[in-house]
Design a protein around this motif. Structure first.
Motif, mmCIF file in Angstrom:
data_model
loop_
_atom_site.group_PDB
_atom_site.id
_atom_site.type_symbol
_atom_site.label_atom_id
_atom_site.label_comp_id
_atom_site.label_asym_id
_atom_site.label_seq_id
_atom_site.Cartn_x
_atom_site.Cartn_y
_atom_site.Cartn_z
ATOM 1 N N PHE A 143 0.761 -1.024 -0.066
ATOM 2 C CA PHE A 143 0.017 -0.171 -0.193
ATOM 3 C C PHE A 143 0.957 1.069 0.217
ATOM 4 C CE2 PHE A 143 -1.965 3.499 2.310
ATOM 5 C CZ PHE A 143 -3.222 3.472 1.758
ATOM 6 N N LYS A 144 0.509 2.038 -0.974
ATOM 7 C CA LYS A 144 1.544 3.430 -0.983
ATOM 8 C C LYS A 144 0.569 4.715 -1.072
ATOM 9 C CE LYS A 144 5.323 5.592 -3.752
ATOM 10 N NZ LYS A 144 6.161 5.274 -4.913
ATOM 11 N N ASN A 145 0.845 5.601 -0.223
ATOM 12 C CA ASN A 145 0.036 6.939 -0.414
ATOM 13 C C ASN A 145 0.785 8.068 -0.759
ATOM 14 O OD1 ASN A 145 -1.704 9.056 0.007
ATOM 15 N ND2 ASN A 145 -1.606 8.865 2.505
ATOM 16 N N SER A 146 0.872 8.705 -1.815
ATOM 17 C CA SER A 146 1.780 9.287 -2.366
ATOM 18 C C SER A 146 0.992 10.732 -2.639
ATOM 19 C CB SER A 146 2.255 9.245 -3.654
ATOM 20 O OG SER A 146 1.357 8.749 -4.581
ATOM 21 N N SER A 147 0.071 11.272 -1.456
ATOM 22 C CA SER A 147 -0.950 12.335 -1.770
ATOM 23 C C SER A 147 -0.123 13.651 -1.175
ATOM 24 C CB SER A 147 -2.355 12.225 -0.672
ATOM 25 O OG SER A 147 -2.851 10.793 -0.855
ATOM 26 N N SER A 148 -0.672 14.718 -1.648
ATOM 27 C CA SER A 148 -0.109 15.825 -1.130
ATOM 28 C C SER A 148 -1.324 16.733 -1.007
ATOM 29 C CB SER A 148 0.734 16.597 -2.291
ATOM 30 O OG SER A 148 -0.135 16.902 -3.575
ATOM 31 N N SER A 149 -1.229 18.135 -0.801
ATOM 32 C CA SER A 149 -2.423 18.989 -0.574
ATOM 33 C C SER A 149 -3.246 19.019 -1.494
ATOM 34 C CB SER A 149 -1.534 20.508 -0.185
ATOM 35 O OG SER A 149 -0.853 20.810 -1.454
ATOM 36 N N SER A 150 -3.188 18.915 -2.765
ATOM 37 C CA SER A 150 -3.946 19.279 -3.978
ATOM 38 C C SER A 150 -4.214 17.847 -4.685
ATOM 39 C CB SER A 150 -3.498 20.088 -5.089
ATOM 40 O OG SER A 150 -2.172 19.986 -5.507
ATOM 41 N N LEU A 151 -3.372 16.631 -4.011
ATOM 42 C CA LEU A 151 -3.170 15.702 -4.875
ATOM 43 C C LEU A 151 -3.647 14.305 -3.839
ATOM 44 C CD1 LEU A 151 -3.052 13.774 -7.466
ATOM 45 C CD2 LEU A 151 -0.676 13.637 -6.882
ATOM 46 N N VAL A 152 -4.678 13.581 -4.167
ATOM 47 C CA VAL A 152 -4.835 12.242 -3.125
ATOM 48 C C VAL A 152 -4.403 11.018 -4.166
ATOM 49 C CG1 VAL A 152 -6.377 10.764 -2.110
ATOM 50 C CG2 VAL A 152 -6.572 13.305 -1.982
ATOM 51 N N HIS A 189 -6.970 11.687 -7.041
ATOM 52 C CA HIS A 189 -7.943 12.706 -7.116
ATOM 53 C C HIS A 189 -7.116 13.933 -6.980
ATOM 54 C CE1 HIS A 189 -11.975 14.697 -6.130
ATOM 55 N NE2 HIS A 189 -11.193 15.560 -5.478
ATOM 56 N N ASN A 190 -7.332 14.880 -8.086
ATOM 57 C CA ASN A 190 -6.642 16.047 -8.605
ATOM 58 C C ASN A 190 -7.703 17.095 -8.389
ATOM 59 O OD1 ASN A 190 -4.815 18.112 -9.220
ATOM 60 N ND2 ASN A 190 -3.641 16.682 -10.586
ATOM 61 N N SER A 191 -7.008 18.263 -7.649
ATOM 62 C CA SER A 191 -7.965 19.527 -7.558
ATOM 63 C C SER A 191 -7.067 20.689 -7.893
ATOM 64 C CB SER A 191 -8.480 19.827 -6.385
ATOM 65 O OG SER A 191 -7.720 19.595 -5.241
ATOM 66 N N GLN A 192 -6.021 20.596 -8.645
ATOM 67 C CA GLN A 192 -5.237 21.626 -8.866
ATOM 68 C C GLN A 192 -5.794 22.562 -10.019
ATOM 69 O OE1 GLN A 192 -1.451 19.850 -10.181
ATOM 70 N NE2 GLN A 192 -0.616 19.853 -8.435
ATOM 71 N N VAL A 193 -6.245 22.139 -11.152
ATOM 72 C CA VAL A 193 -6.851 23.192 -12.123
ATOM 73 C C VAL A 193 -8.313 23.167 -12.109
ATOM 74 C CG1 VAL A 193 -6.916 23.560 -14.610
ATOM 75 C CG2 VAL A 193 -4.628 22.825 -13.584
ATOM 76 N N TYR A 194 -8.859 21.750 -12.114
ATOM 77 C CA TYR A 194 -10.334 21.273 -11.946
ATOM 78 C C TYR A 194 -10.424 20.108 -11.300
ATOM 79 C CZ TYR A 194 -8.963 19.716 -16.552
ATOM 80 O OH TYR A 194 -8.371 19.152 -17.596
ATOM 81 N N LEU A 195 -11.440 19.705 -10.820
ATOM 82 C CA LEU A 195 -11.613 18.385 -9.980
ATOM 83 C C LEU A 195 -11.684 17.206 -11.154
ATOM 84 C CD1 LEU A 195 -14.291 19.298 -7.500
ATOM 85 C CD2 LEU A 195 -11.570 19.297 -6.993
ATOM 86 N N GLN A 196 -10.778 16.284 -10.768
ATOM 87 C CA GLN A 196 -10.755 15.135 -11.549
ATOM 88 C C GLN A 196 -10.310 13.875 -10.776
ATOM 89 O OE1 GLN A 196 -8.183 15.150 -14.876
ATOM 90 N NE2 GLN A 196 -6.467 15.945 -13.835
ATOM 91 N N SER A 197 -10.858 12.793 -11.050
ATOM 92 C CA SER A 197 -10.484 11.320 -10.382
ATOM 93 C C SER A 197 -10.594 10.284 -11.271
ATOM 94 C CB SER A 197 -11.721 11.132 -9.295
ATOM 95 O OG SER A 197 -11.592 10.011 -8.615
ATOM 96 N N SER A 198 -9.708 9.454 -10.965
ATOM 97 C CA SER A 198 -9.289 8.095 -11.787
ATOM 98 C C SER A 198 -9.213 6.767 -10.905
ATOM 99 C CB SER A 198 -8.185 8.408 -12.553
ATOM 100 O OG SER A 198 -7.945 7.086 -13.250
ATOM 101 N N GLY A 224 -12.293 0.400 -14.580
ATOM 102 C CA GLY A 224 -11.743 1.599 -14.417
ATOM 103 C C GLY A 224 -12.891 2.766 -14.462
ATOM 104 N N LEU A 225 -12.816 3.668 -13.578
ATOM 105 C CA LEU A 225 -13.780 4.710 -13.499
ATOM 106 C C LEU A 225 -13.115 5.975 -13.602
ATOM 107 C CD1 LEU A 225 -16.532 5.809 -12.615
ATOM 108 C CD2 LEU A 225 -16.049 5.523 -10.304
ATOM 109 N N GLN A 226 -13.364 6.912 -14.352
ATOM 110 C CA GLN A 226 -12.927 8.265 -14.295
ATOM 111 C C GLN A 226 -13.933 9.339 -14.612
ATOM 112 O OE1 GLN A 226 -12.073 6.158 -17.219
ATOM 113 N NE2 GLN A 226 -10.516 5.195 -15.974
ATOM 114 N N TRP A 227 -13.783 10.472 -13.621
ATOM 115 C CA TRP A 227 -14.648 11.611 -13.808
ATOM 116 C C TRP A 227 -13.675 12.859 -13.870
ATOM 117 C CZ3 TRP A 227 -15.240 15.054 -10.002
ATOM 118 C CH2 TRP A 227 -14.845 14.562 -8.606
ATOM 119 N N LYS A 228 -14.536 14.025 -14.268
ATOM 120 C CA LYS A 228 -13.974 15.132 -14.431
ATOM 121 C C LYS A 228 -15.028 16.326 -14.209
ATOM 122 C CE LYS A 228 -12.129 16.784 -18.079
ATOM 123 N NZ LYS A 228 -11.452 17.211 -19.322
ATOM 124 N N ASP A 229 -14.569 17.283 -13.346
ATOM 125 C CA ASP A 229 -15.747 18.352 -13.275
ATOM 126 C C ASP A 229 -14.764 19.829 -13.693
ATOM 127 O OD1 ASP A 229 -17.519 20.175 -12.532
ATOM 128 O OD2 ASP A 229 -17.864 19.412 -10.421
#
Length: 529
Positions: A196-205, A230-239, A255-260
């Protein structure tokens, strides 16, 4: 009996002996035991029983503790003998060297007649090592072995390694079993690992998980992976992706991807789902777009394969609302086939509604539908029309009240048109009209008209018209009634009432097109006073 307690060179020894004679001439049954203890280091005890069984039975054990600042050691040795039943010799050792703990146990035994010959042997060893690094990394290394000469099926060796920190976790376990459990090239081996690896940051999960299992004897290689971001830098997107591998096959992938990407109050969202199994392949996409504040566009795409085959199916939904105007569209199609295409436009104004729709599908050709509705103080109108390439249905109802000249009209009309034959018309109309309104003359007329095309033994067309006249100059009232049946049979009835003070009168007349044997075709009767 006898007990003895001695202190010699720091050793404390306690001994007791008990002798019992059950019968005067019998041998005495002797139960004896002793405990020897060296303060803090060694303990030894033994128990024996004589003259009860064919041989002496005994139990003995020795426990010793040794060590210094770096090593601590505990040893145990014991022996048990029951004549004709059991013979056991046990040796055990427990050690601690800093972060390493190790344990070993060996047992030799004999059963039922072999209690003096200890041919059977079982052994077990364990070790555990725990470390915590400078960066907070936790490490655990543990091993376990079990061996029994008389039961090789249960022989095994287990090795487990585990590491963990704030951002990752890893574990590996190796299990060897079978006849060659302690050989390097042993085929009976089970390997299990997880990470298990967690490489999250303030704007990235971002997470990653993996589980693997190998069974060498069965040639089984299994692997499962899960990744999520899950990235929220420019806009919300998840994969999110999930994969299962079995030997050289991939039996399941998802696979599941979405972008807002919504901006300035306008929604823009899209997502996709894909699944692949040996029985079904599925791809689905959903897009929600708001080009204007009052408009919404929803697009869905679907592709399936294997057990169910659907290729590039697209469903489009459009809706627009501008208060008094509403518009909607539905389009279901593939690149090769249009399954359904429909649209509707609705205009809602003050006291008026206009709706227009079109639909075509794989099962029918173009169908158009129109609805028009008006609701004013003097005018009421409803029109419903549905039309295809070969047929048309039209229903119209209206009511009208005109002030000048004073007139009221109402009608209901239904038309069914098949382009291979004449139209079918069903009609009912009425009118009340003020023809003249003068000082000396007033005239009003009412009309009812009904017709239908069906061949039935009753009238197909019926027209009734009544005219009422008030003539103050001629000083009479006049009522004329006309009846027209099937457009050719006209009957006229008149009634006149004279109100002259000197000679009032009443006249009635009738004109008809029927057989004059029963009644004259044209007759008038008057009564004078």
């Amino acid at each position: 009996g006898m007990t003895d307690l001695q202190m010699l060179s720091g050793k404390q020894r306690y001994m007791t002996q008990l002798e019992v004679k059950l019968i005067k001439q019998s041998r005495p049954i002797i139960l004896s035991g002793n405990i020897t203890k060296q303060l803090g280091k060694k303990i030894a005890f033994s128990v024996s029983l004589n003259n009860l069984l064919k041989d002496a039975a005994f139990l003995s054990a020795f426990l010793e503790k040794t060590g210094d600042d770096k090593l601590r050691q505990y040893s145990l040795e014991g022996e048990t003998y029951l004549p004709g039943v059991l013979g056991v010799h046990v040796i055990g050792l427990l050690q601690q060297r800093e972060d390493l703990w190790s344990h070993g146990l060996k047992i030799k035994y004999g059963l039922l007649g072999e209690e003096k010959n200890l041919h059977h042997e079982c052994s077990m060893r364990q070790k555990i090592k725990v470390e915590t690094g400078a960066r907070g990394v936790y490490k655990l290394d543990t091993g376990h072995e079990f061996h029994c000469s008389q039961a090789p099926t249960y022989n095994h060796k287990v090795h487990l390694r585990h590491e963990a920190s704030a951002s990752w976790l890893s574990s590996q376990m190796e299990v060897n079993y079978g006849k060659h459990w302690d050989e390097i090239n042993n085929k009976k081996k089970l390997l299990i690992s997880q990470a298990f690896k967690n490489s999250s940051s303030s704007s990235l999960v971002n997470y990653f998980m993996e589980f693997t299992m190998q069974v060498l004897e069965k040639q089984v290689n299994y692997r499962t992976q899960l990744q999520h971001s899950h990235n929220s830098q420019v806009y919300l997107q998840s994969s999110t992706s999930f994969e299962v591998r079995y030997n050289d096959h991939v039996p399941f992938v998802a696979g599941l991807q979405w972008k807002d990407a919504s901006r300035n109050g306008l929604k823009k969202w899209e997502g996709g789902l894909n699944i692949d199994t040996p029985w079904l392949y599925l791809y689905a996409a959903l897009k929600r777009h708001q080009p204007q504040h009052s408009a919404y566009l929803l697009t869905m795409e679907l592709t399936t394969g294997k057990a169910l085959s659907i290729k590039d199916l697209v469903v489009e939904l459009f809706y627009k609302d501008q208060g008094n105007e509403m518009e909607g569209k539905v389009h279901i199609y593939t690149p090769a086939t249009t399954y359904l295409q429909a649209s509707t436009f609705n205009h809602l104004g003050r006291n008026i509604l206009h709706s227009y729709s079109e639909m075509t599908s794989l099962w029918n050709r173009l169908v158009k539908n129109e609805i028009h509705l008006e609701n004013n103080e003097r005018t009421k109108f409803l029109c419903f029309k549905i039309k295809s390439t070969k047929q048309e249905f039209n229903f119209t109802a209206s009511y009208q009240n005109l002030p000048m000249p004073k007139k009221t009209n109402f009608s209901v009309k239904t038309v069914w048109r098949d382009y291979k034959s004449l139209p079918v018309v069903l009609q009912f109309e009425g009118q009340i009209e003020e023809l003249k309104k003068e000082k000396m003359l007033y005239q009003k007329r009412g009309t009812l008209h009904f017709r239908h095309p069906f061949e039935v033994p009753i009238l197909q067309s019926f027209l009734l018209q009544e005219t009422f006249t008030v003539d103050k100059k001629q000083k009479h009232y006049f009522l004329e009634t006309k009846v027209l049946i099937n457009g050719v049979e006209e009957t006229v009835q008149t009634l006149t009432l004279g109100y002259h003070p000197e000679n009032p009168y009443i006249c009635a007349g009738l004109t008809h097109p029927y057989n004059d044997k029963l009644f004259p075709k044209d007759v008038e009767i008057c009564i004078l006073t």
